[in-house]
Design a protein around this motif. Structure first.
Motif, PDB file in Angstrom:
ATOM      1  N   ARG A  24       0.370  -2.001  -9.005  1.00  0.00           N
ATOM      2  CA  ARG A  24      -0.657  -1.168  -8.747  1.00  0.00           C
ATOM      3  C   ARG A  24      -1.191  -0.396  -8.775  1.00  0.00           C
ATOM      4  O   ARG A  24      -1.786   0.321  -9.399  1.00  0.00           O
ATOM      5  CB  ARG A  24      -1.497  -1.945  -7.304  1.00  0.00           C
ATOM      6  N   SER A  25      -0.212   0.486  -8.459  1.00  0.00           N
ATOM      7  CA  SER A  25      -0.229   2.282  -8.533  1.00  0.00           C
ATOM      8  C   SER A  25      -0.130   2.989  -9.488  1.00  0.00           C
ATOM      9  O   SER A  25      -0.522   4.070 -10.431  1.00  0.00           O
ATOM     10  CB  SER A  25       0.301   3.027  -7.848  1.00  0.00           C
ATOM     11  N   GLY A  26       0.394   2.095 -10.625  1.00  0.00           N
ATOM     12  CA  GLY A  26       0.636   2.390 -12.656  1.00  0.00           C
ATOM     13  C   GLY A  26       2.077   2.677 -12.543  1.00  0.00           C
ATOM     14  O   GLY A  26       2.455   2.859 -14.038  1.00  0.00           O
ATOM     15  N   ALA A  27       3.331   3.016 -11.568  1.00  0.00           N
ATOM     16  CA  ALA A  27       4.181   3.567 -11.466  1.00  0.00           C
ATOM     17  C   ALA A  27       5.440   2.787 -12.188  1.00  0.00           C
ATOM     18  O   ALA A  27       6.077   3.077 -12.927  1.00  0.00           O
ATOM     19  CB  ALA A  27       4.919   3.617  -9.795  1.00  0.00           C
ATOM     20  N   VAL A  28       4.531   1.725 -12.836  1.00  0.00           N
ATOM     21  CA  VAL A  28       6.102   0.721 -13.770  1.00  0.00           C
ATOM     22  C   VAL A  28       4.814  -0.218 -14.485  1.00  0.00           C
ATOM     23  O   VAL A  28       4.002  -0.286 -13.755  1.00  0.00           O
ATOM     24  CB  VAL A  28       6.829  -0.243 -12.892  1.00  0.00           C
ATOM     25  N   THR A  46      -0.731  -9.587  -8.366  1.00  0.00           N
ATOM     26  CA  THR A  46      -0.871  -9.959  -7.607  1.00  0.00           C
ATOM     27  C   THR A  46       1.403 -10.377  -7.755  1.00  0.00           C
ATOM     28  O   THR A  46       1.167 -10.669  -8.845  1.00  0.00           O
ATOM     29  CB  THR A  46      -1.041 -10.736  -6.585  1.00  0.00           C
ATOM     30  N   VAL A  47       1.637 -10.325  -6.397  1.00  0.00           N
ATOM     31  CA  VAL A  47       3.537 -10.507  -6.797  1.00  0.00           C
ATOM     32  C   VAL A  47       3.422 -11.937  -5.493  1.00  0.00           C
ATOM     33  O   VAL A  47       3.624 -11.619  -4.608  1.00  0.00           O
ATOM     34  CB  VAL A  47       4.386  -9.278  -6.982  1.00  0.00           C
ATOM     35  N   ALA A  48       4.426 -12.717  -6.823  1.00  0.00           N
ATOM     36  CA  ALA A  48       4.591 -14.207  -5.317  1.00  0.00           C
ATOM     37  C   ALA A  48       5.180 -13.588  -3.987  1.00  0.00           C
ATOM     38  O   ALA A  48       6.641 -12.922  -4.223  1.00  0.00           O
ATOM     39  CB  ALA A  48       5.213 -15.308  -6.048  1.00  0.00           C
ATOM     40  N   ALA A  49       4.634 -14.344  -2.963  1.00  0.00           N
ATOM     41  CA  ALA A  49       5.399 -13.554  -2.172  1.00  0.00           C
ATOM     42  C   ALA A  49       7.486 -13.757  -2.270  1.00  0.00           C
ATOM     43  O   ALA A  49       7.844 -12.972  -1.369  1.00  0.00           O
ATOM     44  CB  ALA A  49       4.861 -14.376  -0.593  1.00  0.00           C
ATOM     45  N   ASN A  50       7.703 -15.080  -2.096  1.00  0.00           N
ATOM     46  CA  ASN A  50       8.473 -15.053  -2.652  1.00  0.00           C
ATOM     47  C   ASN A  50       9.431 -15.446  -3.442  1.00  0.00           C
ATOM     48  O   ASN A  50      10.628 -15.374  -4.633  1.00  0.00           O
ATOM     49  CB  ASN A  50       8.967 -16.121  -1.323  1.00  0.00           C
ATOM     50  N   ALA A  51       9.209 -13.795  -4.223  1.00  0.00           N
ATOM     51  CA  ALA A  51       9.586 -13.774  -5.891  1.00  0.00           C
ATOM     52  C   ALA A  51      10.966 -13.345  -5.937  1.00  0.00           C
ATOM     53  O   ALA A  51      12.459 -13.921  -6.590  1.00  0.00           O
ATOM     54  CB  ALA A  51       9.314 -12.713  -6.479  1.00  0.00           C
ATOM     55  N   GLU A  89       1.335  -1.107   0.243  1.00  0.00           N
ATOM     56  CA  GLU A  89      -0.207  -0.003  -0.194  1.00  0.00           C
ATOM     57  C   GLU A  89       0.400   1.429   0.229  1.00  0.00           C
ATOM     58  O   GLU A  89       0.793   2.723  -0.792  1.00  0.00           O
ATOM     59  CB  GLU A  89      -1.103  -0.250   0.628  1.00  0.00           C
ATOM     60  N   ALA A  90       1.881   0.811   0.629  1.00  0.00           N
ATOM     61  CA  ALA A  90       2.464   2.238   0.972  1.00  0.00           C
ATOM     62  C   ALA A  90       3.680   2.650  -0.441  1.00  0.00           C
ATOM     63  O   ALA A  90       3.226   4.003  -0.769  1.00  0.00           O
ATOM     64  CB  ALA A  90       3.862   2.578   1.840  1.00  0.00           C
ATOM     65  N   ALA A  91       3.889   1.522  -0.932  1.00  0.00           N
ATOM     66  CA  ALA A  91       4.553   1.979  -2.691  1.00  0.00           C
ATOM     67  C   ALA A  91       3.516   2.742  -3.347  1.00  0.00           C
ATOM     68  O   ALA A  91       3.827   3.146  -4.350  1.00  0.00           O
ATOM     69  CB  ALA A  91       4.491   0.499  -3.009  1.00  0.00           C
TER      70      ALA A  91
END
Length: 694
Positions: free
Chosen positions: A631-635, A650-655, A499-501
């Protein structure tokens, strides 16, 4: 049987038979409601030609008749016992008028209530009278019949009915006696439940403005006759659920019960068996002097009971603990929990009592009694919705301050306390993890600017003010004996990072959250958290995400999703389905390990977690930063990546362990990936993790 004027005619009426008629009408209503569909189906199939379209209306009419007849039965019994001659037809006053018209019946409800309150007091004052039990049960039924009658309930309360209702559990126990661990019979439990429902209705109608306010009503439960808080507790144990209780009275009784608990040892002392020069001394339970449970027949002595019987007795003490009864109800009412803790006065005192390490029952296999405590703390201190944030924030400030103080008390407990209470209660630990996670951004941000300063809550800026020293103490308290609590904190923190990102000021937000993450690692180092415990925590974190994030604070049972489930999109920190507001949605894919994915027994290895390993923990949050960026569209999102699910974002927790992810991350412009990561790392390193934990 006496003569009464009934429906305008002189007839011989037995109030008991009127009651039976009312009961049979209620049975008929229940049967019609239960079997109405089947009745219609069968008569239709038989081609009876009967018009059954009005069956539901007839069912309702029977119910109305049953309730009316029940009130007539109450009135008949009350007038008959009192010998009232207001409707006499003969000079000797032996004929009493029982009206048929319910308007006339209801017109007498205030007088009836006063008479029944007097009858109840007489029955309680004279328990050996032959009619005492019958009177207590009959008035319980009358209270149930008058739930929709404010006039009756107000008159009953004004005549001292609440004070005497609070005496009922004790009176019934003294008649029932103690049999094994049972101190109230099933019938007595039902009677207590009727009284509890009746007096709660008085309070709810008072809050609704249908009964005039009277502060003496609540005092009957917060300061009962003879300081009999056990009886008060039983009203809550067998009475309505917490969310049905009047919020104000539940808050007041909860506070009074916590004050009472502080003055009374709640459990027998437990002594382990030991070998001495004189031989072997077996394990035993020893009661404190003047134990609260003496009066309900649950005291004992090592000289007169074997250990097996003593364990059963202690289990009965736990089952009849009035503080647990009230706290469990309080934990079913979010408003009452917030009101209890969310103030700058008594909230501090009550928070200290709730985080006490003694919410456990010692023994060879100790019982954790902190489930109700967990719910109260969580409901009180994790609601950041606009209407509740200030009260909840004040509750959080009180709880965190109390927990920091409790850390010192827990570390300094006596040798005997360490034997009886070797671990901090799991339920309380989970609540502290959840509260800290809920306010992680505030604690991390203000902790960097006010280190060593005064902690508290700012209503002006709707912000929880923390200092790192207290926050680390709280984290040490919940993480030391409870890797599962630390795991659930991690689950929430990973989502907070995401969320912060994606926030309006991502670098500032990531620095604040990074500081909170660093404080947790600092807490682990201070507690000599082991590498094995860290592995357990990581496995439990993965298991929480894979099963359901709804287990974060333990309110929701985890559904059996099966090993194939790999994508979850559920709300974490849902205080219950009814009270969900706080933390956002987890939508993280787990790349499951190939072997032993959820082993949680590594703590037995006791391998030291050195500071370098501790610092490496910050790397694990990179995938959460990446998720927020996408999710923010920054990348732009990656295409065809096994570690990313485009449907849920979603991104894998241990990606971070995936080389393809590392390549993608390194390809990002520094203004996104590295700068965001650097902001998080800056906050993390600010916690100043060092080998000695200072």
């Amino acid at each position: 049987m006496k003569g009464l004027v009934f429906m305008g005619d002189y007839v011989g009426v037995d109030p008991v038979r009127v009651r039976k008629l009312a009961d049979r009408l209620q049975d008929l209503e229940g049967a019609l409601a239960k079997h109405g569909a089947l009745i219609r189906k069968n008569f239709t199939s038989w081609e009876s030609g009967l018009d059954l379209s009005l069956l539901s209306q007839q069912t309702e009419a029977v119910g109305d008749d049953a309730r009316s007849m029940s009130k007539r039965a109450d009135l008949a019994r009350s007038l008959l016992l009192e010998g009232d001659a207001s409707g006499l037809c003969t000079p000797d006053g032996n004929i009493i008028n029982i009206p048929w018209d319910m308007t006339d019946v209801n017109a007498q409800s205030a007088k009836e209530a006063k008479q029944e309150a007097a009858t109840l007091k007489k029955a309680l004052d004279n328990p050996k009278d032959a009619s005492s039990r019958e009177d207590i049960e009959a008035i319980a039924r009358s209270l149930a019949d008058h739930q929709d009658d404010p006039t009756y309930l107000a008159a009953f309360a004004n005549a001292g009915g609440i004070v005497d209702a609070a005496r009922v559990p004790r009176a019934l126990h003294e008649e029932d006696g103690t049999h094994g661990g049972d101190v109230l019979s099933k019938d007595s439990q039902n009677v207590v439940a009727q009284y509890a429902t009746g007096i709660n209705r008085i309070f709810t109608l008072q809050t609704a403005g249908k009964i005039p306010p009277n502060p003496e009503y609540a005092k009957a439960l917060t300061n009962p006759p003879g300081d009999d808080m056990w009886s008060v507790g039983m009203l809550f144990k067998y009475g309505p659920k917490g969310d049905a209780w009047d919020t104000d009275v539940l808050t007041k009784v909860g506070g009074a019960m916590l004050d009472w608990r502080k003055a009374h040892p709640m459990r027998p002392r437990y002594f382990k068996g030991q070998v001495t020069m004189a031989g072997y001394t077996g394990a035993a339970f020893v009661d404190p002097k003047h134990a609260w449970y003496d009066s309900i027949g649950l005291s004992g002595s090592p000289n007169s009971e074997n250990f097996f019987d003593a364990q059963k007795r202690v289990a009965a003490i736990e089952a009849n603990d009035p503080t647990l009864a009230v706290i469990n109800r309080l934990g079913e009412n979010a408003d009452a929990s917030r009101h209890l803790l969310g103030n700058n006065d008594s909230g501090k005192r009550f928070a200290e009592e709730l985080v006490d390490f003694r919410w456990q029952t010692p023994g060879s296999m100790s019982d954790d009694d902190s489930d109700g405590v967990r719910r109260v703390l969580t409901l009180a201190a994790t609601d950041r919705t606009p209407g509740h944030i200030d009260e909840s924030g004040m509750a959080a400030a009180n709880v965190i301050a109390a927990a920091a103080k409790q850390k010192d008390l827990f570390d300094a407990r006596s040798g005997s306390d360490k034997e009886e209470y070797p671990n901090f209660p799991n339920g309380t630990a989970v609540a502290l993890a959840g509260i800290t996670a809920t306010w992680a951004d505030d604690l991390g941000g203000t902790g960097m600017s006010t280190e060593g300063g005064t902690a508290g809550y700012s209503t002006r800026y709707h912000s929880l003010i923390g200092n790192n020293a207290d926050t680390v103490k709280v984290m040490r308290l919940f993480a030391k004996d409870n890797p599962g609590a630390a795991a659930m904190f991690d689950v929430a923190l990973h989502e907070k990072v995401s969320e912060a990102a994606a926030s309006k000021d991502p670098k500032k937000a990531l620095t604040a959250i990074g500081n909170t993450a660093g404080m947790l690692t600092k807490a682990k180092v201070k507690e000599s958290y082991t590498e094995a415990q860290q592995i357990d925590e990581e496995h439990k974190t993965n298991k929480i995400i894979l099963d359901t994030a709804g287990t974060l604070f333990g309110f929701l049972p985890a559904p059996n999703l099966g090993e194939a489930a790999s994508k979850i999109s559920q709300k974490i920190a849902e205080k219950s389905l009814k009270y969900s507001q706080n933390l956002a949605v987890i939508g993280r894919t787990i790349v499951a390990p190939q072997t032993d994915p959820f082993s949680t027994d590594n703590a037995a290895k006791q391998e030291a977690l050195d500071v370098d390993s501790a610092k490496d923990q910050k790397v694990a949050f990179t995938s959460s930063i990446a998720q927020g960026l996408i999710r923010s569209g920054a990348v732009p999102p990656p295409t065809g990546a096994s570690w990313y699910d485009p449907q849920t974002g979603t991104v894998a927790a241990n990606a971070i362990k995936d080389t393809d992810f590392q390549g993608w991350w390194n390809s990002l412009p520094s203004s996104a990936g590295n700068d965001y990561q650097g902001a998080f790392y800056g906050g993390f390193d600010h916690a100043e993790v060092s080998p000695d934990g200072k």
